[in-house]
Design a protein around this motif. Structure first.
Motif, short mmCIF file in Angstrom:
data_model
loop_
_atom_site.label_atom_id
_atom_site.label_comp_id
_atom_site.label_asym_id
_atom_site.label_seq_id
_atom_site.Cartn_x
_atom_site.Cartn_y
_atom_site.Cartn_z
N LYS A 1 34.90 2.47 66.29
CA LYS A 1 35.48 2.78 65.75
C LYS A 1 35.45 3.62 64.18
N ARG B 1 52.18 -5.59 57.73
CA ARG B 1 50.56 -5.93 59.13
C ARG B 1 50.94 -6.81 59.86
N SER C 1 49.20 -8.71 61.88
CA SER C 1 48.04 -9.42 62.26
C SER C 1 47.87 -10.36 61.08
N ILE D 1 34.69 -3.03 54.34
CA ILE D 1 35.79 -3.19 55.86
C ILE D 1 35.27 -4.88 55.67
N GLU E 1 36.22 -9.78 59.56
CA GLU E 1 36.77 -9.89 60.36
C GLU E 1 36.92 -8.25 61.43
N TRP E 2 37.05 -7.42 60.33
CA TRP E 2 36.63 -6.00 61.56
C TRP E 2 36.14 -5.57 61.70
N ARG E 3 34.44 -6.16 61.18
CA ARG E 3 33.64 -5.28 61.67
C ARG E 3 32.66 -4.80 62.60
N ARG F 1 34.57 -3.80 65.60
CA ARG F 1 35.22 -2.62 65.72
C ARG F 1 34.64 -1.26 65.88
N GLU G 1 51.70 -3.43 65.58
CA GLU G 1 51.34 -3.55 64.52
C GLU G 1 51.67 -3.94 63.02
#
Length: 150
Positions: free
Chosen positions: A5, A26, A28, A78, A81-83, A85, A114
Motif C-alpha cells: 500500500k 468505520r 473495523s 500510521i 495495527e495497519w502498518r 499493509r 468499510e
C-alpha cells in the motif's frame, strides 16, 4: 510479509451548502467516525483517487471538476495495527485534502465492508465526533474556505 500500500492518501470532506458534513462510521472500529478517506492505487492521481473513494464509500458519483483541491496535505503516523499493509519501514502517510459540496438530499449508499453507518452533522459537531486530528482540523477550516470562495 510487508504490504504494498502506498503511504499517500486523500481525505474528502463531503458537505452540503449549509455546511452539514457527511461522516462515516468505520466497520473495523465501531464508534470511529470519519470523512471519506483512502490510499492511492498504482498510477492513480490524487484527483482520481478522491473521485474513486467518494464513489466507493458513499455511492456518490462525482466529476473531478466538482471536487475542490485544498492544496493542503498532512503527514501523520500510521497506526501500528495497519502498518503491515505498507512496505517495510513505512511509518507515516501523506494525506491530501479535498472537499465536495452536494445537495442536502443527495442519497448515500455506504460500503458495508468499510462502514456501519453514516450521518450528516453541523461542522462543530462533526469536528467533535471524528477520531482523526487531520479530519477535525479540515472540518473546522471548511467554513472559512467556503466564505472565501463565495
Amino acid at each position: 510479509m510487508p504490504g504494498t500500500k502506498k503511504p499517500v492518501s486523500v481525505l474528502v470532506l463531503i458537505h452540503t451548502p449549509a455546511l452539514e458534513i457527511l461522516l462515516l462510521e468505520r466497520a473495523s472500529h465501531p464508534g470511529f467516525w470519519q470523512s471519506v478517506t483512502g490510499s492511492l492505487e498504482e498510477g492513480e492521481t490524487l484527483l482520481a483517487a478522491a473521485c474513486r473513494e467518494v464513489r466507493e464509500e458513499t455511492g456518490i458519483a462525482t466529476a473531478p471538476e466538482a471536487l475542490r483541491d485544498w492544496r493542503l496535505s498532512n503527514c501523520f503516523e500510521i497506526f501500528a495495527e495497519w502498518r503491515h499493509r505498507y512496505p517495510e519501514g513505512v511509518t507515516h502517510n501523506l494525506e491530501h485534502v479535498f472537499s465536495l459540496c452536494v445537495a442536502a438530499d443527495t442519497p448515500v449508499t455506504i460500503a458495508a465492508r468499510e462502514h456501519l453507518n453514516y450521518c450528516w452533522l453541523p461542522c462543530r459537531e462533526a469536528a467533535a465526533r471524528v477520531f482523526s486530528w487531520s479530519n477535525r482540523d479540515a472540518i473546522l477550516m471548511l467554513p472559512q474556505l467556503q466564505s472565501e470562495a463565495d
